[in-house]
Design a protein around this motif. Sequence first.
Motif, PDB file in Angstrom:
ATOM      1  N   ASP A  19       0.854  -1.257  -0.102  1.00 21.92           N
ATOM      2  CA  ASP A  19       0.090   0.122  -0.145  1.00 21.92           C
ATOM      3  C   ASP A  19       0.859   1.328   0.065  1.00 21.92           C
ATOM      4  O   ASP A  19       0.623   2.251  -0.661  1.00 21.92           O
ATOM      5  CB  ASP A  19      -0.999  -0.002   1.294  1.00 21.92           C
ATOM      6  CG  ASP A  19      -2.073  -0.985   1.024  1.00 21.92           C
ATOM      7  OD1 ASP A  19      -2.433  -1.540  -0.032  1.00 21.92           O
ATOM      8  OD2 ASP A  19      -2.722  -1.094   1.981  1.00 21.92           O
ATOM      9  N   MET A  20       1.943   1.252   0.729  1.00 21.15           N
ATOM     10  CA  MET A  20       2.843   2.433   0.983  1.00 21.15           C
ATOM     11  C   MET A  20       3.529   2.574  -0.515  1.00 21.15           C
ATOM     12  O   MET A  20       3.949   3.973  -0.812  1.00 21.15           O
ATOM     13  CB  MET A  20       3.898   2.194   1.978  1.00 21.15           C
ATOM     14  CG  MET A  20       3.275   2.233   3.429  1.00 21.15           C
ATOM     15  SD  MET A  20       4.490   1.510   4.636  1.00 21.15           S
ATOM     16  CE  MET A  20       5.012   3.329   5.189  1.00 21.15           C
ATOM     17  N   VAL A  21       3.911   1.574  -1.248  1.00 17.89           N
ATOM     18  CA  VAL A  21       4.665   1.768  -2.607  1.00 17.89           C
ATOM     19  C   VAL A  21       3.408   1.973  -3.823  1.00 17.89           C
ATOM     20  O   VAL A  21       3.934   2.114  -4.810  1.00 17.89           O
ATOM     21  CB  VAL A  21       5.590   0.628  -2.775  1.00 17.89           C
ATOM     22  CG1 VAL A  21       6.838   0.658  -1.776  1.00 17.89           C
ATOM     23  CG2 VAL A  21       4.966  -0.725  -3.136  1.00 17.89           C
ATOM     24  N   LEU A  26       2.214   2.798  -9.265  1.00 19.12           N
ATOM     25  CA  LEU A  26       1.228   3.377 -10.346  1.00 19.12           C
ATOM     26  C   LEU A  26       1.996   4.408 -11.384  1.00 19.12           C
ATOM     27  O   LEU A  26       1.946   4.197 -12.406  1.00 19.12           O
ATOM     28  CB  LEU A  26       0.015   3.878  -9.598  1.00 19.12           C
ATOM     29  CG  LEU A  26      -1.176   4.298 -10.733  1.00 19.12           C
ATOM     30  CD1 LEU A  26      -1.602   3.167 -11.430  1.00 19.12           C
ATOM     31  CD2 LEU A  26      -2.161   4.848  -9.701  1.00 19.12           C
ATOM     32  N   ARG A  27       2.852   5.065 -10.792  1.00 18.58           N
ATOM     33  CA  ARG A  27       3.324   6.232 -11.366  1.00 18.58           C
ATOM     34  C   ARG A  27       4.385   5.808 -12.330  1.00 18.58           C
ATOM     35  O   ARG A  27       4.444   6.301 -13.451  1.00 18.58           O
ATOM     36  CB  ARG A  27       3.879   7.413 -10.515  1.00 18.58           C
ATOM     37  CG  ARG A  27       4.604   8.592 -11.170  1.00 18.58           C
ATOM     38  CD  ARG A  27       5.248   9.298 -10.304  1.00 18.58           C
ATOM     39  NE  ARG A  27       6.620   8.740  -9.523  1.00 18.58           N
ATOM     40  CZ  ARG A  27       6.801   8.546  -8.337  1.00 18.58           C
ATOM     41  NH1 ARG A  27       5.922   8.734  -7.329  1.00 18.58           N
ATOM     42  NH2 ARG A  27       8.159   7.875  -8.116  1.00 18.58           N
ATOM     43  N   LEU A  58      10.976  -3.124  -1.086  1.00 17.31           N
ATOM     44  CA  LEU A  58       9.857  -2.958  -2.326  1.00 17.31           C
ATOM     45  C   LEU A  58      10.096  -1.673  -3.110  1.00 17.31           C
ATOM     46  O   LEU A  58       9.718  -1.674  -4.094  1.00 17.31           O
ATOM     47  CB  LEU A  58       8.548  -3.215  -1.525  1.00 17.31           C
ATOM     48  CG  LEU A  58       7.808  -4.672  -1.416  1.00 17.31           C
ATOM     49  CD1 LEU A  58       6.794  -4.612  -0.499  1.00 17.31           C
ATOM     50  CD2 LEU A  58       7.791  -5.079  -2.527  1.00 17.31           C
ATOM     51  N   ALA A  59       9.963  -0.520  -2.137  1.00 15.58           N
ATOM     52  CA  ALA A  59      10.429   0.804  -2.624  1.00 15.58           C
ATOM     53  C   ALA A  59      11.498   0.883  -3.688  1.00 15.58           C
ATOM     54  O   ALA A  59      11.162   1.375  -4.869  1.00 15.58           O
ATOM     55  CB  ALA A  59      10.514   1.725  -1.548  1.00 15.58           C
ATOM     56  N   ASP A  60      12.596   0.225  -3.502  1.00 15.70           N
ATOM     57  CA  ASP A  60      13.591   0.285  -4.250  1.00 15.70           C
ATOM     58  C   ASP A  60      13.469  -0.543  -5.648  1.00 15.70           C
ATOM     59  O   ASP A  60      13.788   0.122  -6.583  1.00 15.70           O
ATOM     60  CB  ASP A  60      15.005  -0.120  -3.454  1.00 15.70           C
ATOM     61  CG  ASP A  60      16.176  -0.137  -4.288  1.00 15.70           C
ATOM     62  OD1 ASP A  60      16.658   1.358  -4.474  1.00 15.70           O
ATOM     63  OD2 ASP A  60      16.860  -1.071  -4.925  1.00 15.70           O
ATOM     64  N   MET A  61      12.803  -1.601  -5.305  1.00 13.78           N
ATOM     65  CA  MET A  61      12.698  -2.319  -6.573  1.00 13.78           C
ATOM     66  C   MET A  61      11.646  -1.716  -7.374  1.00 13.78           C
ATOM     67  O   MET A  61      11.774  -1.952  -8.720  1.00 13.78           O
ATOM     68  CB  MET A  61      12.047  -3.816  -6.134  1.00 13.78           C
ATOM     69  CG  MET A  61      13.167  -4.696  -5.558  1.00 13.78           C
ATOM     70  SD  MET A  61      12.592  -6.235  -5.091  1.00 13.78           S
ATOM     71  CE  MET A  61      13.121  -7.170  -6.614  1.00 13.78           C
ATOM     72  N   VAL A  62      10.799  -1.184  -7.070  1.00 15.03           N
ATOM     73  CA  VAL A  62       9.530  -0.413  -7.646  1.00 15.03           C
ATOM     74  C   VAL A  62      10.219   0.725  -8.318  1.00 15.03           C
ATOM     75  O   VAL A  62      10.020   0.971  -9.686  1.00 15.03           O
ATOM     76  CB  VAL A  62       8.437   0.057  -6.880  1.00 15.03           C
ATOM     77  CG1 VAL A  62       7.509   1.134  -7.662  1.00 15.03           C
ATOM     78  CG2 VAL A  62       7.495  -1.020  -6.298  1.00 15.03           C
ATOM     79  N   ALA A  67       8.586   0.885 -16.545  1.00 17.87           N
ATOM     80  CA  ALA A  67       7.197   0.528 -17.055  1.00 17.87           C
ATOM     81  C   ALA A  67       7.106  -0.594 -17.620  1.00 17.87           C
ATOM     82  O   ALA A  67       7.918  -1.301 -18.250  1.00 17.87           O
ATOM     83  CB  ALA A  67       6.388   1.601 -17.960  1.00 17.87           C
ATOM     84  N   GLY A  68       5.775  -1.486 -17.188  1.00 21.80           N
ATOM     85  CA  GLY A  68       5.566  -2.702 -17.633  1.00 21.80           C
ATOM     86  C   GLY A  68       6.202  -3.853 -16.760  1.00 21.80           C
ATOM     87  O   GLY A  68       5.865  -5.048 -16.854  1.00 21.80           O
ATOM     88  N   ALA A  69       7.125  -3.504 -15.838  1.00 22.74           N
ATOM     89  CA  ALA A  69       7.567  -4.663 -15.038  1.00 22.74           C
ATOM     90  C   ALA A  69       6.438  -5.055 -13.958  1.00 22.74           C
ATOM     91  O   ALA A  69       5.744  -4.260 -13.743  1.00 22.74           O
ATOM     92  CB  ALA A  69       8.907  -3.904 -14.302  1.00 22.74           C
ATOM     93  N   VAL A  70       6.593  -6.374 -13.655  1.00 24.87           N
ATOM     94  CA  VAL A  70       5.790  -6.787 -12.734  1.00 24.87           C
ATOM     95  C   VAL A  70       6.786  -7.238 -11.661  1.00 24.87           C
ATOM     96  O   VAL A  70       7.537  -8.248 -11.661  1.00 24.87           O
ATOM     97  CB  VAL A  70       5.150  -8.028 -13.185  1.00 24.87           C
ATOM     98  CG1 VAL A  70       4.193  -8.709 -12.090  1.00 24.87           C
ATOM     99  CG2 VAL A  70       4.442  -7.837 -14.405  1.00 24.87           C
TER     100      VAL A  70
END
Length: 162
Positions: A19-21, A26-27, A58-62, A67-70
């Motif tokens: 939820d935090m990331v 999304l951005r 998680l934040a670093d991986m995001v 774009a398009g990564a899962v």
Amino acid sequence: QGAHLAGVDVETCLNQCMDMVATAALRRGVSVQMASGQECPPVAADRKLLRQALCFLLADMVETSEAGAVLSVDVQFGAGSADFVFSTKNRQSSLCWSTEASATVLGLSRALLERMGGSLTVQTILGQGESVTVTLPLRTQAQQSAGRTGEVLRVEQLARSA
């Protein structure tokens, strides 16, 4: 300061971190998914330190995925431990998350996890990228009983002091 180990529901902790990331994901056009269907028993961890370690990761991986990564989180169980495998797939660019670029975050997350008896390892699979595995000890039945006894004693001590 030492870690306060208790039984922690990792799924709830991971959902809070996701939820935090979510806004950053999304951005950036990154999808974050958690494997479902497997019920995870509580792990022996400090809730705050665990949430910090997982959120940093998680934040670093995001933030370092295109774009398009899962980004997916899968759970695997071993003898007395649970492995949470973080991996990124479907990258549309050569600019992808890498352990080299994320050494500081990985080191910080590893240090927090080690304070709780956990670990963090990185695996590189040629052609598939890198994944990070967070291993945490499962909370044993004896620890659960001791935890309940400790909670009762603290409540009784508070009642006597009031």
